[in-house]
Design a protein around this motif. Structure first.
Motif, PDB file in Angstrom:
ATOM      1  N   SER A  70       7.813 -44.562  -6.398  1.00 35.39           N
ATOM      2  CA  SER A  70       8.215 -43.932  -5.142  1.00 35.39           C
ATOM      3  C   SER A  70       8.824 -45.001  -4.243  1.00 35.39           C
ATOM      4  CB  SER A  70       7.023 -43.273  -4.451  1.00 35.39           C
ATOM      5  OG  SER A  70       6.015 -44.228  -4.155  1.00 35.39           O
ATOM      6  N   ARG A  71       9.562 -44.543  -3.243  1.00 32.89           N
ATOM      7  CA  ARG A  71      10.167 -45.500  -2.325  1.00 32.89           C
ATOM      8  C   ARG A  71      10.070 -44.975  -0.905  1.00 32.89           C
ATOM      9  NH1 ARG A  71      16.345 -46.139  -4.137  1.00 32.89           N
ATOM     10  NH2 ARG A  71      16.516 -47.383  -2.230  1.00 32.89           N
ATOM     11  N   ASP A  72       9.951 -45.899   0.028  1.00 36.53           N
ATOM     12  CA  ASP A  72       9.938 -45.598   1.452  1.00 36.53           C
ATOM     13  C   ASP A  72      11.067 -46.409   2.059  1.00 36.53           C
ATOM     14  OD1 ASP A  72       9.522 -45.466   4.203  1.00 36.53           O
ATOM     15  OD2 ASP A  72       7.348 -45.426   4.007  1.00 36.53           O
ATOM     16  N   ASN A  73      12.209 -45.768   2.236  1.00 37.52           N
ATOM     17  CA  ASN A  73      13.388 -46.495   2.710  1.00 37.52           C
ATOM     18  C   ASN A  73      13.204 -47.021   4.133  1.00 37.52           C
ATOM     19  OD1 ASN A  73      14.803 -46.094   0.295  1.00 37.52           O
ATOM     20  ND2 ASN A  73      15.610 -44.128   0.984  1.00 37.52           N
ATOM     21  N   ALA A  74      12.431 -46.327   4.934  1.00 39.66           N
ATOM     22  CA  ALA A  74      12.213 -46.772   6.317  1.00 39.66           C
ATOM     23  C   ALA A  74      11.467 -48.103   6.356  1.00 39.66           C
ATOM     24  CB  ALA A  74      11.440 -45.717   7.090  1.00 39.66           C
ATOM     25  N   LYS A  75      10.640 -48.329   5.341  1.00 38.37           N
ATOM     26  CA  LYS A  75       9.858 -49.564   5.269  1.00 38.37           C
ATOM     27  C   LYS A  75      10.416 -50.546   4.240  1.00 38.37           C
ATOM     28  CE  LYS A  75       5.506 -47.366   6.640  1.00 38.37           C
ATOM     29  NZ  LYS A  75       4.097 -47.105   6.267  1.00 38.37           N
ATOM     30  N   ASN A  76      11.527 -50.169   3.614  1.00 38.94           N
ATOM     31  CA  ASN A  76      12.145 -51.031   2.593  1.00 38.94           C
ATOM     32  C   ASN A  76      11.197 -51.301   1.435  1.00 38.94           C
ATOM     33  OD1 ASN A  76      14.296 -51.287   4.460  1.00 38.94           O
ATOM     34  ND2 ASN A  76      13.258 -53.011   5.432  1.00 38.94           N
ATOM     35  N   MET A  77      10.383 -50.325   1.111  1.00 39.44           N
ATOM     36  CA  MET A  77       9.353 -50.499   0.099  1.00 39.44           C
ATOM     37  C   MET A  77       9.627 -49.628  -1.118  1.00 39.44           C
ATOM     38  SD  MET A  77       7.094 -52.648   1.330  1.00 39.44           S
ATOM     39  CE  MET A  77       5.708 -52.360   0.254  1.00 39.44           C
ATOM     40  N   VAL A  78       9.169 -50.105  -2.258  1.00 41.24           N
ATOM     41  CA  VAL A  78       9.080 -49.287  -3.465  1.00 41.24           C
ATOM     42  C   VAL A  78       7.708 -49.542  -4.065  1.00 41.24           C
ATOM     43  CG1 VAL A  78      10.087 -51.010  -5.009  1.00 41.24           C
ATOM     44  CG2 VAL A  78      10.257 -48.587  -5.572  1.00 41.24           C
ATOM     45  N   TYR A  79       7.124 -48.499  -4.629  1.00 39.76           N
ATOM     46  CA  TYR A  79       5.768 -48.570  -5.152  1.00 39.76           C
ATOM     47  C   TYR A  79       5.741 -48.129  -6.610  1.00 39.76           C
ATOM     48  CZ  TYR A  79       4.920 -48.363  -0.108  1.00 39.76           C
ATOM     49  OH  TYR A  79       4.948 -48.584   1.241  1.00 39.76           O
TER      50      TYR A  79
END
Length: 115
Positions: A70-79
């Motif tokens: 999954s990714r959270d573009n607002a936090k620049n994260m991928v999990y």
């Protein structure tokens, strides 16, 4: 330039779970696909899971049904949520991103699954 830093690796018993995280910095607005790869000792680096900028996902057959990217573009994260881990999942896991035709890699995080 894009910089990637992974976290969340460790030692877990077979059947357990781990969650890997990867934060991107630098030219983050140019990032398209993001993914996770792994490399076990004596083996080539292989794709584990990939997620596009639109959220479409692809998994290696060996992890389908057990791993979730999954990714959270607002936090620049991928999990990478890894469940039902097996000893054969033991490897160094690398975060990856592609930007403007170039691939970027994190430094890797070790995942060890004991039997």
């Amino acid at each position: 330039q894009v910089q990637l830093v992974e976290s969340g690796g460790g030692l877990v018993q077979a059947g357990g779970s781990l969650r890997l995280s990867c934060v991107a910095s630098g030219s983050i607005f140019s990032i398209n696909n993001r993914g996770w790869y792994r490399q076990a000792p004596g083996k080539q680096r292989e794709l584990v899971a990939r997620i596009t900028s639109g959220g479409f996902t692809h998994y290696a057959n060996s992890v389908k049904g057990r791993f979730t990217i999954s990714r959270d573009n607002a936090k620049n994260m991928v999990y990478l949520q890894m469940n039902s881990l097996k000893p054969e999942d033991t490897a160094v896991y690398y975060c990856a991103a592609d930007s403007r035709g170039r691939n970027y890699w994190g430094q890797g995080t070790q995942v060890t699954v004991s039997s």
